[in-house]
Design a protein around this motif. Sequence first.
Motif, PDB file in Angstrom:
ATOM      1  N   ALA A 125       0.795  -1.155  -0.047  1.00  0.00           N
ATOM      2  CA  ALA A 125      -0.062  -0.075   0.029  1.00  0.00           C
ATOM      3  C   ALA A 125       0.990   1.295   0.092  1.00  0.00           C
ATOM      4  N   ASP A 126       1.866   1.049   0.769  1.00  0.00           N
ATOM      5  CA  ASP A 126       3.085   2.219   0.785  1.00  0.00           C
ATOM      6  C   ASP A 126       3.390   2.670  -0.460  1.00  0.00           C
ATOM      7  N   SER A 127       3.850   1.353  -1.278  1.00  0.00           N
ATOM      8  CA  SER A 127       4.415   1.553  -2.674  1.00  0.00           C
ATOM      9  C   SER A 127       3.656   2.168  -3.486  1.00  0.00           C
ATOM     10  N   ASP A 128       2.161   1.906  -3.253  1.00  0.00           N
ATOM     11  CA  ASP A 128       1.334   2.412  -4.196  1.00  0.00           C
ATOM     12  C   ASP A 128       1.050   3.970  -3.904  1.00  0.00           C
ATOM     13  N   ALA A 129       1.099   4.198  -2.771  1.00  0.00           N
ATOM     14  CA  ALA A 129       0.866   5.717  -2.417  1.00  0.00           C
ATOM     15  C   ALA A 129       2.148   6.267  -2.979  1.00  0.00           C
ATOM     16  N   ARG A 130       3.198   5.845  -2.734  1.00  0.00           N
ATOM     17  CA  ARG A 130       4.512   6.582  -3.141  1.00  0.00           C
ATOM     18  C   ARG A 130       4.246   6.774  -4.656  1.00  0.00           C
TER      19      ARG A 130
END
Lengths: 312, 243
Positions: free
Chosen positions: A170-175
């Motif tokens: 999810a962090d990667s998506d947001a990033r």
Amino acid sequence: MNCDDRREQILLYLTDELDEADRDRLEEHLQAGCPRCLAELSAARETIGWLPLALSPQTPPKSIKHALMERLNHDESASPVRGATRSEPSQDPSLAEPKPKPEPEHEPQATSPRARRRRWRFIASWLSPAAAAVLAIGVTYAIMTVELRNSHQQFTELASEVAGLKGNLADSDARIAELTRTQQTTQEVFNIMESEEAMYVQLEGRNNGQSSFARMLLDLDSGLCYFFPSRNTPLERNRRYALWFFADDNGDPIEAAEFTLDERGPARFELHMPDDREQYTGVSVRRLPDRDESAADSSLTEVLFGSFGSKL
Amino acid sequence: MAERHTNQPEPIPPLKQEVESAAHPPSDASASDSHAPRGNRYSPSGEYESISRENITLMKRIRARDETALEELYDRYSRAVYAIARHILWQTADAEEVVADTFWEVWQKADRYDPSRGSVVSYIMLLARSRAIDRSRQVRSRNAVQNRMQTLELNSASTSEQEGDQPEDDVVLLERRSHVRDLLAELPPERREVIELSFLKGLSHQQISEALDIPLGTIKTRIRQGLIQLYEQLRIRDRGPSL
């Protein structure tokens, strides 16, 4: 009606002499954040506030002050120190003593092995043989329970690991979304800068006693504007601001945009470009009132101010 | 609806910037906002600025529920508040209540004072004037209006105290008093008269029109012209209304 006419209205407004319809119209105009009229309102209010000082001072009886201070003494809100002794201990979670972590229900060492053995022996001494058979089943059950407990722990650890991985994804998506957005913004900003009609304005203001600034990049042609606040910006998130163009030679200012500061990065908004834009010489940014604030409040204070250097 | 602004005199918004920041105002931070945005920004003199800071700090302490700060503010300005209350209301007891009510409101609504809207003094005086007008509406009669007009003695010795004997008034306040008086004295008499009746006696434009037997429109024009003249003078002559 222009802002020259409103000048008189503002005086009537402050002396409570404006009729209701005019007052509503004026309040609406003030609420929109017209910098010139708000400045008039402020100057007139200050003058009216000063006038009574022309009167010779008169000393009120001492009893008035005593009564006032007495009233204060009975005010619940007075002196936080005294208030704290009267009130219940703080319920603020951030102030509360951290509670010990509750023991997990299946914690094996809830009873020490030695104590447990002692208890078994005590029970066995008065059990019948039949009961002892039942007890054997009980022991088997206990072993199974321990195994289940271990599996449960493994499962919990696994679940937490999976959750961690999901979180990272999810962090990667947001990033990725953020990077994409930054890239788009950068591209758009470059496009404006290369445009013939690009204009760059430096705005100044004060925040917490320190000077603050913002930069504004706009395309005079399309009206597209990027607004970059400094780190020490007086602008707050989730509040609405009005951006006005003002004219030098007593012309009426004009509202060009309303905007809210973006959580991430600069604010991007479209300016309403006036037809006769040559007469405008600078911008004023004012906070717009919250829903519960009156239009007359010049909470609509100017927070940032900038000059074009030349006319638009 | 016309009552609204006198009954709830000055809707003061919550502080949007910490009062602390305003306790060290930039030279253009407070009252000079009133002169924005055309760059007519002045720098208050050191003395004005220092009193202004002190007052804002007092308001900040009041916000933090410090009673001694209210006491200090009372000691500074209760005499000016009492003076305007006595002028608008001719009953001493009413005027005394206005003093108490004004400072009580300062205490209760301290968080609604916004330094960027104007000086603490101006805030208190507007509050006092509104409270006094509220009260006068309760006791008003035609006779009362006449009486109050007769007792208008702005500079008369009978209502003055000798200001030299008033150590509580700081030098800035004294200076400001004489400044405002000078400005009033410079007004053409017909403007000065209506300004005083409106702002120091708390009469409505209609009442002034009836009392002086002059058309309402003329009264409004004179008040407007007088006030504009006053605040232009304050703006020009002055380090600005920044106390």
